[in-house]
Write a protein that holds these residues in place. Structure first.
Motif, PDB file in Angstrom:
ATOM      1  N   GLY A   1       0.773  -1.210   0.049  1.00 42.31           N
ATOM      2  CA  GLY A   1      -0.105   0.089   0.037  1.00 42.31           C
ATOM      3  C   GLY A   1       0.849   1.541   0.056  1.00 42.31           C
ATOM      4  O   GLY A   1       0.477   2.326  -0.548  1.00 42.31           O
ATOM      5  N   LEU A   2       1.836   1.240   0.814  1.00 44.32           N
ATOM      6  CA  LEU A   2       2.914   2.533   0.749  1.00 44.32           C
ATOM      7  C   LEU A   2       3.627   2.649  -0.337  1.00 44.32           C
ATOM      8  O   LEU A   2       3.704   3.740  -0.841  1.00 44.32           O
ATOM      9  CB  LEU A   2       3.701   2.407   2.018  1.00 44.32           C
ATOM     10  N   ALA A   3       3.896   1.489  -1.210  1.00 50.55           N
ATOM     11  CA  ALA A   3       4.488   1.627  -2.559  1.00 50.55           C
ATOM     12  C   ALA A   3       3.642   2.301  -3.571  1.00 50.55           C
ATOM     13  O   ALA A   3       4.114   3.302  -4.438  1.00 50.55           O
ATOM     14  CB  ALA A   3       4.980   0.232  -2.918  1.00 50.55           C
ATOM     15  N   VAL A   4       2.250   1.893  -3.391  1.00 51.81           N
ATOM     16  CA  VAL A   4       1.374   2.691  -4.438  1.00 51.81           C
ATOM     17  C   VAL A   4       1.024   3.999  -3.912  1.00 51.81           C
ATOM     18  O   VAL A   4       1.100   4.918  -4.753  1.00 51.81           O
ATOM     19  CB  VAL A   4       0.191   1.668  -4.380  1.00 51.81           C
ATOM     20  N   ALA A   5       1.143   4.414  -2.424  1.00 52.58           N
ATOM     21  CA  ALA A   5       0.758   5.670  -2.074  1.00 52.58           C
ATOM     22  C   ALA A   5       1.771   6.640  -2.248  1.00 52.58           C
ATOM     23  O   ALA A   5       1.629   7.910  -2.468  1.00 52.58           O
ATOM     24  CB  ALA A   5       0.608   5.453  -0.430  1.00 52.58           C
ATOM     25  N   VAL A   6       3.105   6.496  -1.932  1.00 51.17           N
ATOM     26  CA  VAL A   6       4.299   7.312  -1.845  1.00 51.17           C
ATOM     27  C   VAL A   6       5.535   6.734  -2.614  1.00 51.17           C
ATOM     28  O   VAL A   6       6.309   7.724  -2.622  1.00 51.17           O
ATOM     29  CB  VAL A   6       4.762   7.400  -0.527  1.00 51.17           C
ATOM     30  N   GLY A   7       5.347   5.854  -3.301  1.00 57.12           N
ATOM     31  CA  GLY A   7       6.500   5.384  -4.343  1.00 57.12           C
ATOM     32  C   GLY A   7       7.265   4.149  -3.777  1.00 57.12           C
ATOM     33  O   GLY A   7       7.334   4.037  -2.498  1.00 57.12           O
ATOM     34  N   SER A   8       7.589   3.333  -4.515  1.00 56.29           N
ATOM     35  CA  SER A   8       8.323   2.279  -3.835  1.00 56.29           C
ATOM     36  C   SER A   8       9.786   2.402  -3.240  1.00 56.29           C
ATOM     37  O   SER A   8       9.888   1.967  -2.339  1.00 56.29           O
ATOM     38  CB  SER A   8       8.886   1.343  -5.361  1.00 56.29           C
ATOM     39  N   PRO A   9      10.738   3.328  -3.747  1.00 58.41           N
ATOM     40  CA  PRO A   9      11.962   3.630  -2.739  1.00 58.41           C
ATOM     41  C   PRO A   9      11.624   4.231  -1.436  1.00 58.41           C
ATOM     42  O   PRO A   9      12.143   3.588  -0.396  1.00 58.41           O
ATOM     43  CB  PRO A   9      12.539   4.724  -3.843  1.00 58.41           C
ATOM     44  N   PRO A  10      10.570   5.008  -1.055  1.00 58.21           N
ATOM     45  CA  PRO A  10      10.435   5.518   0.184  1.00 58.21           C
ATOM     46  C   PRO A  10       9.785   4.294   0.861  1.00 58.21           C
ATOM     47  O   PRO A  10      10.042   4.190   2.225  1.00 58.21           O
ATOM     48  CB  PRO A  10       9.410   6.665   0.114  1.00 58.21           C
ATOM     49  N   ALA A  11       8.831   3.340   0.253  1.00 59.55           N
ATOM     50  CA  ALA A  11       8.276   2.426   0.948  1.00 59.55           C
ATOM     51  C   ALA A  11       9.021   1.496   1.493  1.00 59.55           C
ATOM     52  O   ALA A  11       9.151   0.771   2.459  1.00 59.55           O
ATOM     53  CB  ALA A  11       7.087   2.113  -0.041  1.00 59.55           C
ATOM     54  N   MET A  12      10.024   1.156   0.590  1.00 56.34           N
ATOM     55  CA  MET A  12      11.012   0.002   0.823  1.00 56.34           C
ATOM     56  C   MET A  12      12.102   0.433   2.133  1.00 56.34           C
ATOM     57  O   MET A  12      12.463  -0.081   2.932  1.00 56.34           O
ATOM     58  CB  MET A  12      12.096  -0.261  -0.477  1.00 56.34           C
ATOM     59  N   ARG A  13      12.390   1.666   2.023  1.00 54.67           N
ATOM     60  CA  ARG A  13      13.339   2.314   3.078  1.00 54.67           C
ATOM     61  C   ARG A  13      12.441   2.351   4.312  1.00 54.67           C
ATOM     62  O   ARG A  13      13.183   2.249   5.524  1.00 54.67           O
ATOM     63  CB  ARG A  13      13.737   3.530   2.612  1.00 54.67           C
ATOM     64  N   ALA A  14      11.260   2.718   4.424  1.00 66.20           N
ATOM     65  CA  ALA A  14      10.575   2.923   5.575  1.00 66.20           C
ATOM     66  C   ALA A  14      10.452   1.361   6.088  1.00 66.20           C
ATOM     67  O   ALA A  14      10.370   1.143   7.309  1.00 66.20           O
ATOM     68  CB  ALA A  14       8.921   3.516   5.340  1.00 66.20           C
ATOM     69  N   ALA A  15      10.139   0.344   5.381  1.00 69.21           N
ATOM     70  CA  ALA A  15       9.715  -0.831   5.921  1.00 69.21           C
ATOM     71  C   ALA A  15      10.919  -1.423   6.226  1.00 69.21           C
ATOM     72  O   ALA A  15      11.066  -2.250   7.350  1.00 69.21           O
ATOM     73  CB  ALA A  15       9.164  -1.904   4.646  1.00 69.21           C
TER      74      ALA A  15
END
Length: 311
Positions: free
Chosen positions: A231-245
């Motif tokens: 959901g975060l990859a779709v919401a904010v983009g894959s790089p920020p989502a992967m870094r956050a996870a």
């Protein structure tokens, strides 16, 4: 089944006037307007509140459950969770919640900063600390992990149709092979409380890139944490989502699983919209596809250790 009434400005104004002491001139009532033209059951009330009206009894069950769930989640996460100032029924058997408005724009309007990524990491790690049994005791359902291989096969066919429409390079899906999808099967015992509905509209971001709040907890479930990463990859983009996870303590397996769930989902959703099976904003679906397919440092599904530890 009785047809649910369609809310009007007068309906909303009368309800809000009975709930709030302030607002309005005593005759016309407070300023109310739909959040968007296609969302007739969600209304702004002045500048401080939002009124959400359940359109049916199933949605009413989720709204009432959400009230209790938000109280359970709020102490565990570093971002705002809406607070209800009133709740009840707006029509027989149909629930409403009048919530305080969380400040900030949406992730569709503002990019997330590095500090905002830390906010998202706090969200993901905070949800892991919520006892699953307590959430289930509130009525939150337990959801089985999706088959990434089945989703991959659907996405391959969808990508071919997108390629024919000059919307997508179908070869990009070849990065996810059947053996790779098998390696990204959800691990036993990994279920946590998930928001399960993270979209750009539900992630509130301030102008400086901080994540200020997370909206709409009605779809929450106990299940695969990769769904929230997706959901975060779709919401904010894959790089920020992967870094956050990663900052939240998730290893390569759930991160890559979330990435490929998002990528397959966005290909299928855009295809369904273009071929008339669903409705929705084409520009938004194209934006979501672009976000999910943004390159990340670790693109390939490599030989993951079967016993890869998770913090």
């Amino acid at each position: 089944m009785t047809q649910a009434p369609t809310p009007t400005a007068d309906t909303v104004r009368r309800l809000v006037r009975s709930l709030l002491k302030e607002g309005g001139d005593g005759t016309g009532g407070p300023d109310v307007r739909p959040v968007t033209e296609d969302r007739e059951h969600t209304w702004w009330v002045g500048s401080r509140h939002v009124l959400r009206l359940a359109p049916d009894r199933e949605a009413s069950v989720r709204r009432r459950r959400e009230l209790r769930l938000r109280e359970l989640v709020r102490p565990q996460v570093p971002v705002a969770v809406p607070t209800s100032v009133a709740h009840g029924d707006w029509a027989p058997g149909l629930a409403y919640t009048l919530d305080t408005r969380v400040p900030g724009g949406t992730a569709d309007e503002h990019d997330v900063s590095a500090v905002g990524e830390a906010d998202l990491a706090g969200l993901l790690s905070g949800l892991r600390t919520v006892p699953a049994r307590q959430a289930e005791a509130l009525g939150v359902p337990r959801t089985a992990p999706r088959s990434l291989e089945a989703l991959r096969r659907m996405a391959v066919h969808a990508a071919e149709r997108l390629a024919a429409a000059d919307e997508f390079d179908a070869a990009r899906l070849h990065q996810l092979t059947p053996p790779g999808a098998a390696q990204l099967t959800a691990q036993p015992g990994s279920a946590v409380l998930t928001h399960h509905g993270l979209t750009g509209a539900h992630v509130l971001v301030s102008a400086d890139g901080r994540v200020r709040g997370i909206l709409d907890w009605t779809a929450a479930s106990v299940g695969d944490p990769a769904e929230d990463i997706a959901g975060l990859a779709v919401a904010v983009g894959s790089p920020p989502a992967m870094r956050a996870a990663t900052l939240a303590g998730y290893g390569a397996r759930p991160c890559l699983r979330g990435l490929w769930l998002a990528r397959c989902d966005t290909v299928i959703r855009l295809t369904d919209r273009l071929e008339g099976r669903t409705t929705g904003s084409l520009p938004l679906l194209r934006t979501q596809l672009r976000r999910a397919w943004e390159p990340i440092l670790l693109e390939r599904v490599t030989d993951l250790q079967e016993d890869e530890p998770e913090p």
